[in-house]
Design a protein around this motif. Structure first.
Motif, PDB file in Angstrom:
ATOM      1  N   LYS A  16      10.601  14.796  18.033  1.00 26.83           N
ATOM      2  CA  LYS A  16      10.700  14.828  16.770  1.00 26.83           C
ATOM      3  C   LYS A  16       9.695  15.667  15.980  1.00 26.83           C
ATOM      4  N   ILE A  17      10.038  16.074  14.681  1.00 28.90           N
ATOM      5  CA  ILE A  17       9.320  17.175  13.850  1.00 28.90           C
ATOM      6  C   ILE A  17       8.059  16.229  13.438  1.00 28.90           C
ATOM      7  N   LYS A  18       6.804  17.246  13.046  1.00 31.17           N
ATOM      8  CA  LYS A  18       5.709  16.601  12.912  1.00 31.17           C
ATOM      9  C   LYS A  18       5.854  16.369  11.441  1.00 31.17           C
ATOM     10  N   LEU A  19       6.326  17.172  10.485  1.00 33.79           N
ATOM     11  CA  LEU A  19       6.297  16.760   9.223  1.00 33.79           C
ATOM     12  C   LEU A  19       6.822  15.345   8.892  1.00 33.79           C
ATOM     13  N   GLU A  20       6.121  14.578   8.187  1.00 32.06           N
ATOM     14  CA  GLU A  20       6.599  13.122   7.774  1.00 32.06           C
ATOM     15  C   GLU A  20       6.196  13.100   6.247  1.00 32.06           C
ATOM     16  N   LYS A  21       6.446  14.228   5.377  1.00 31.99           N
ATOM     17  CA  LYS A  21       6.031  14.160   3.887  1.00 31.99           C
ATOM     18  C   LYS A  21       6.990  13.512   3.013  1.00 31.99           C
ATOM     19  N   VAL A  22       6.622  12.558   2.408  1.00 33.38           N
ATOM     20  CA  VAL A  22       7.290  11.623   1.129  1.00 33.38           C
ATOM     21  C   VAL A  22       7.660  12.840   0.139  1.00 33.38           C
ATOM     22  N   PRO A  49       0.687  -1.112   0.169  1.00 35.46           N
ATOM     23  CA  PRO A  49      -0.227   0.026  -0.002  1.00 35.46           C
ATOM     24  C   PRO A  49       0.804   1.349  -0.008  1.00 35.46           C
ATOM     25  N   LEU A  50       0.229   2.461  -0.471  1.00 31.47           N
ATOM     26  CA  LEU A  50       0.830   3.631  -0.149  1.00 31.47           C
ATOM     27  C   LEU A  50       0.539   3.946   1.181  1.00 31.47           C
ATOM     28  N   VAL A  51       1.845   4.438   2.020  1.00 34.04           N
ATOM     29  CA  VAL A  51       1.783   4.644   3.418  1.00 34.04           C
ATOM     30  C   VAL A  51       1.961   6.221   3.727  1.00 34.04           C
ATOM     31  N   LEU A  52       0.765   6.619   4.533  1.00 34.38           N
ATOM     32  CA  LEU A  52       0.577   8.036   4.707  1.00 34.38           C
ATOM     33  C   LEU A  52       0.782   8.077   6.298  1.00 34.38           C
ATOM     34  N   ILE A  53       1.332   9.398   6.680  1.00 33.29           N
ATOM     35  CA  ILE A  53       1.478   9.744   8.042  1.00 33.29           C
ATOM     36  C   ILE A  53       0.645  11.031   8.081  1.00 33.29           C
ATOM     37  N   ASP A  54      -0.630  11.075   8.943  1.00 32.00           N
ATOM     38  CA  ASP A  54      -1.512  12.045   9.157  1.00 32.00           C
ATOM     39  C   ASP A  54      -1.841  12.735   7.871  1.00 32.00           C
ATOM     40  N   GLY A  55      -2.158  11.660   6.928  1.00 31.14           N
ATOM     41  CA  GLY A  55      -2.623  12.253   5.647  1.00 31.14           C
ATOM     42  C   GLY A  55      -1.584  12.242   4.560  1.00 31.14           C
ATOM     43  N   ASN A  56      -0.463  12.546   5.078  1.00 32.87           N
ATOM     44  CA  ASN A  56       0.648  13.057   4.112  1.00 32.87           C
ATOM     45  C   ASN A  56       1.621  11.653   3.756  1.00 32.87           C
ATOM     46  N   ILE A 103      -2.206   3.326  -7.430  1.00 34.94           N
ATOM     47  CA  ILE A 103      -2.260   2.698  -5.933  1.00 34.94           C
ATOM     48  C   ILE A 103      -3.572   1.780  -5.861  1.00 34.94           C
ATOM     49  N   SER A 104      -3.495   0.701  -5.042  1.00 33.72           N
ATOM     50  CA  SER A 104      -4.611   0.060  -4.985  1.00 33.72           C
ATOM     51  C   SER A 104      -4.980   0.023  -3.467  1.00 33.72           C
ATOM     52  N   GLY A 105      -3.990   0.423  -2.539  1.00 38.67           N
ATOM     53  CA  GLY A 105      -4.601   0.680  -1.058  1.00 38.67           C
ATOM     54  C   GLY A 105      -3.549   1.581  -0.453  1.00 38.67           C
ATOM     55  N   ILE A 106      -4.184   2.153   0.607  1.00 40.37           N
ATOM     56  CA  ILE A 106      -3.583   3.166   1.294  1.00 40.37           C
ATOM     57  C   ILE A 106      -3.650   2.764   2.993  1.00 40.37           C
ATOM     58  N   VAL A 107      -2.486   2.996   3.574  1.00 41.62           N
ATOM     59  CA  VAL A 107      -2.459   2.896   5.176  1.00 41.62           C
ATOM     60  C   VAL A 107      -2.323   4.439   5.549  1.00 41.62           C
ATOM     61  N   ASN A 108      -3.164   4.990   6.343  1.00 39.52           N
ATOM     62  CA  ASN A 108      -2.959   6.230   7.080  1.00 39.52           C
ATOM     63  C   ASN A 108      -2.618   5.974   8.420  1.00 39.52           C
ATOM     64  N   ILE A 109      -1.289   6.538   9.031  1.00 38.61           N
ATOM     65  CA  ILE A 109      -1.025   6.319  10.390  1.00 38.61           C
ATOM     66  C   ILE A 109      -1.181   7.609  10.919  1.00 38.61           C
ATOM     67  N   LYS A 110      -1.888   7.635  11.972  1.00 35.52           N
ATOM     68  CA  LYS A 110      -2.269   9.185  12.716  1.00 35.52           C
ATOM     69  C   LYS A 110      -1.299   9.047  13.668  1.00 35.52           C
ATOM     70  N   LEU A 111      -0.429  10.156  14.052  1.00 31.66           N
ATOM     71  CA  LEU A 111       0.133  10.268  15.190  1.00 31.66           C
ATOM     72  C   LEU A 111      -0.375  11.227  16.111  1.00 31.66           C
ATOM     73  N   LYS A 112      -0.266  11.144  17.418  1.00 37.71           N
ATOM     74  CA  LYS A 112      -0.260  12.037  18.427  1.00 37.71           C
ATOM     75  C   LYS A 112       0.384  13.542  18.239  1.00 37.71           C
ATOM     76  N   ASN A 130      -5.880  22.596   3.997  1.00 29.33           N
ATOM     77  CA  ASN A 130      -4.268  22.491   3.394  1.00 29.33           C
ATOM     78  C   ASN A 130      -4.177  22.675   1.774  1.00 29.33           C
ATOM     79  N   LEU A 131      -3.221  23.128   1.553  1.00 24.31           N
ATOM     80  CA  LEU A 131      -2.696  23.302   0.166  1.00 24.31           C
ATOM     81  C   LEU A 131      -1.204  22.678   0.087  1.00 24.31           C
ATOM     82  N   GLU A 132      -1.134  21.774  -0.831  1.00 22.70           N
ATOM     83  CA  GLU A 132       0.246  20.946  -1.101  1.00 22.70           C
ATOM     84  C   GLU A 132       0.628  21.246  -2.267  1.00 22.70           C
ATOM     85  N   VAL A 133       2.153  21.369  -2.474  1.00 22.39           N
ATOM     86  CA  VAL A 133       2.508  21.545  -3.994  1.00 22.39           C
ATOM     87  C   VAL A 133       3.796  20.546  -3.828  1.00 22.39           C
ATOM     88  N   ARG A 134       3.803  19.938  -4.925  1.00 19.86           N
ATOM     89  CA  ARG A 134       5.328  18.897  -4.864  1.00 19.86           C
ATOM     90  C   ARG A 134       5.547  19.011  -6.272  1.00 19.86           C
TER      91      ARG A 134
END
Length: 767
Positions: free
Chosen positions: A747-753, A177-184, A216-225, A375-379
């Motif tokens: 640890k910094i919050k940002l976990e962007k791929v 799957p595509l792995v996301l952290i807090d939706g990112n 992408i056929s599946g996504i795992v979104n891990i939400k952190l405190k 949120n607005l994201e640019v990559r």
């Protein structure tokens, strides 16, 4: 086929209806609000548990306005337990009658600094499964959150298979799957995460249009405190087969503070004496041939990566990434047998292939938060890929010698720009909009043919909306893709739609039903389009077709989910139809068989399956199985079955794991492959000297050597190949892994791929 699908749907609905029977029909909705005592300030992210006797009836969290809502409470008496950061825990009596309740609970602030890890919730959240329109959300148990390795903690999630030794997570169907952290999208990966920081794990099986273009056929979104809080994270591991066949060594690090972070990794992988043996029989109009073939693969790859993350302001994030991956694979082959074309003669051959490749990419990412849920994201990214492929082969037919050599030097330059906007509304609705633009240029030089050029411009626009109507969660998303391409002088352009729709009906707290539809398209790859021969075999030509069009897939899924306590069960039926399917196609000319590609009309597949997971006090067991019915144009149905089983058990410092996957056969339009052994069968034991240092021993392919039989019939051409994968045999491996963490809470919050989205160019056929 229609009867089969109808029967499956009726059976599933009947099963769901029976499971839901016996529930109290007199249900009520209950809403509440948490506020700070003496003020009107709402308390967000508070935890609310509703108990009836010793049973947990419902568990959830409040939104930013302090609201929570419970559907389907039967008449009766309950206890409401409430916990929130910086507030005293409280409990209250609740009586549900015929009228709806809207209750305000006032929480008293606790005048001392309480860390989030110290908040205690009396309910076992790990038994709670929260449904969404296109997936399900799970919570870890306290036992899992106390572990050091996040991959061990994720083994609790019923829809995932987590491998701590290889630091890998897959879906139950084996797909990554595509792995996301807090939706990112993340780059520093799951490994740096401390399990105690995991708030929830969402598994999405109906992918929104935003991700469909990427396959992408599946996504795992891990939400952190949430973290207010310099930290250091280091990890090193090495794994080797005994005797040597495959192995690796890897080192990761991440250092920084809440403002800046630098992540990096370096990895080395090798393959040593990867042997395959085959017995091949093939016939055509002018000959019959039988021979035994042996191939040996040796190769290695080196990977390096750096990621810099910077929190400019509380609302602005920036990241920059550089990634390089090099690989070199050599394959030596030989064979001997007989060849008959009017008279019989001895036949031998030798071959040598080499494939060298480099993938280098650099990426930039920026995110601006207008508000917490706005949120607005640019990559953007640029990739350079190089692939050099060469093959030499000598065939000897009696006294006649045929020698050939091919050299392909391929270069790819590509770039992309992604702009994505997402907003969550207070009423639970969500909106997503985006634009993805990519440009690609391939230059392939050959020692016998003209230069092959492939250019592609892709523009993708999408939008999506989701929300809830009473007890039904829904998600609607759609996109339109414009593709302009030119391959080998042939120009083509087209517009294709993508989209996904899903609805999840929460029947009650233990039962739900999901119906989904996905429309996607797959463009032909450069190996599909390349018109030049890449085979050195004097009797077989392998090439692509520059006239190919994209294939279109329609996918419908109906699944039912039952979860109660430690049991999680999901039966489902699925239907897939592909039009303009890209399939291998062959023809014979002067006794030479040409294997190419063609858009072969339509293909349909019906599937029924069942997945079961049960959590034990010391681990989890899970399994699944089902069957497929494949319908190719003008052919009778072709059936296949599959099954899987796995377990993970933990006793103090010792852990045991096991996995087995088996499907009996695969089909294409003109061939089938029979499997005589499970494709994956492994048992493993880990011993933790400390929570962060362990050794793993495993026995792979314990069911025996992997063997297959492939039969192809295509007009006058007929072949039978019996293959033995010598490396896929009873063979142990050993792994040692060490992890070091310091000041993890800062640890910094940002976990962007920002890792490469480019798989690289290769003229070889995709396996």
């Amino acid at each position: 086929m229609n009867r089969t699908v109808y029967f499956l749907i009726v059976t599933l609905l009947t099963f769901m209806s029976n499971a839901a029977s016996g529930q109290d029909k007199c249900m009520n909705a209950f809403t509440g609000t948490l506020i700070e005592a003496g003020t009107d300030k709402p308390v967000e992210d508070g935890y609310v548990g509703i108990m009836q006797g010793d049973s947990l009836v419902w568990f959830g969290a409040t939104d930013k306005n302090g609201h929570f809502s419970v559907d389907g409470l039967a008449k009766g008496e309950y206890t409401v337990s409430i916990s929130a950061l910086f507030f005293k825990d409280m409990s209250a009596r609740l009586v549900v009658g015929d009228t709806l309740r809207n209750v305000v609970y006032e929480l008293t602030r606790e005048e001392k600094n309480i860390q989030l890890d110290n908040v205690t919730v009396t309910a076992d959240r790990s038994q709670i499964v929260t449904r969404t329109a296109n997936g399900q959300k799970f919570f870890l148990s306290d036992k899992a959150r106390r572990l050091s390795n996040p991959f061990e903690a994720l083994q609790e999630i019923p829809l995932l298979i987590s491998d701590p030794a290889m630091s890998k997570v897959t879906m139950l169907n084996g797909k990554s799957p595509l792995v996301l952290i807090d939706g990112n999208r993340i780059n520093s990966g799951i490994s740096p995460i401390n399990p105690s920081d995991i708030e929830s794990v969402e598994v999405i099986n109906v992918v929104p249009a935003r991700y469909l273009q990427e396959g992408i056929s599946g996504i795992v979104n891990i939400k952190l405190k949430k973290k207010k809080a310099p930290y250091v994270w280091l990890e090193a591991a090495t794994r080797h087969d005994v005797p040597l066949d495959k192995g690796m060594g890897v080192f990761y690090f991440e250092v920084g503070n809440p403002k800046y972070s630098l992540y990096g990794r370096a990895a080395y992988n090798y393959t040593y004496h990867d042997d395959i043996e085959s017995d091949i029989s093939r016939q055509n109009t002018t000959y019959a041939q039988n021979f035994s073939e042996k191939t040996r693969n040796n190769g290695s790859s080196v990977l390096g990566e750096l990621l810099f993350k910077w929190s400019l302001t509380p609302k602005d994030y920036f990241a920059a990434n550089a990634y390089v991956n090099t690989s070199d694979t050599k394959t030596d082959g030989s064979g001997e047998g007989s060849f008959s074309s009017g008279e019989s003669m001895a036949y031998v051959f030798t071959s040598r292939d080499r494939n060298e490749s480099v993938i280098a990419t650099t990426s930039l990412y920026y995110k601006h938060s207008f508000a917490e849920s706005n949120n607005l994201e640019v990559r953007m990214a640029y990739n350079f890929n190089r692939n050099d492929y060469s093959t030499e082969r000598t065939d000897v037919y009696g006294q006649d010698v045929s020698a050939s050599d091919l050299i392909y030097n391929s270069r790819r330059n590509s770039g992309m720009l992604m702009i994505d906007y997402a907003r969550d509304y207070d009423n639970g609705n969500s909106l997503t909009l985006g634009s993805h633009t990519s440009l690609l240029h391939d230059n392939i030089e050959n020692n016998h043919y003209p230069v092959f050029l492939h250019n592609e411009l892709n523009q993708y626009l999408y939008g999506g909306f989701g929300g809830k109507i009473k007890s039904v969660y829904y998600m609607l998303s759609a996109g339109v893709e414009g593709i302009w391409l030119k391959a080998a002088g042939k120009t083509n352009h087209y517009f294709k739609l993508r989209g996904s729709v899903s609805a999840t009906w929460m029947i009650n707290r233990n039962n739900s039903l999901q119906l989904s539809y996905t429309l996607s398209n797959t463009a032909p790859s450069v190996s599909n389009l390349n018109p030049y021969n890449i085979s050195a075999d004097s009797l077989v030509v392998e090439c692509g077709n520059p006239y190919l069009k994209p294939q279109t897939m329609n996918y419908i899924g109906l699944s039912y989910t039952y979860n109660c306590g430690n049991l999680y069960l999901t039966p489902g039926t699925y239907y897939k139809r592909i039009t303009d399917m890209i399939e291998q196609y062959g023809f014979t000319d002067n006794g030479i068989y040409t294997n190419t590609y063609e858009n072969m009309g339509h293909f349909s597949q019906a599937q029924a399956g069942l997945d079961v997971s049960y959590r034990l006090p010391w681990g989890r067991v899970y399994g699944g199985g089902g069957w497929y019915a494949n319908y190719f144009t003008g052919q009778s149905p072709r059936h296949m079955a599959y099954a899987s089983f796995g377990f993970n058990l933990r006793f103090n410092k010792v852990s045991f794991y096991g996995n087995l996957n088996y499907n009996n056969r695969d089909f294409s339009v003109n061939s089938y492959t029979q499997y005589y052994r499970p494709s994956y069968a492994q048992v493993q034991v880990n011993y933790n000297f400390t929570p962060d240092f362990y050794i793993a021993l495993a026995l792979q392919h314990f069911t025996g050597e992997l063997r297959t039989k492939t039969v192809m019939d295509d007009g006058s051409y007929h072949s039978v190949t019996n293959t033995r994968y010598k490396e896929c045999c009873l063979r142990p491996w050993i792994l040692i892994r060490y992890t070091f963490r310091k000041n993890q809470k800062r640890k910094i919050k940002l976990e962007k791929v920002l890792n490469s989205y480019e798989k690289g160019i290769s003229i070889e056929r995709e396996k």
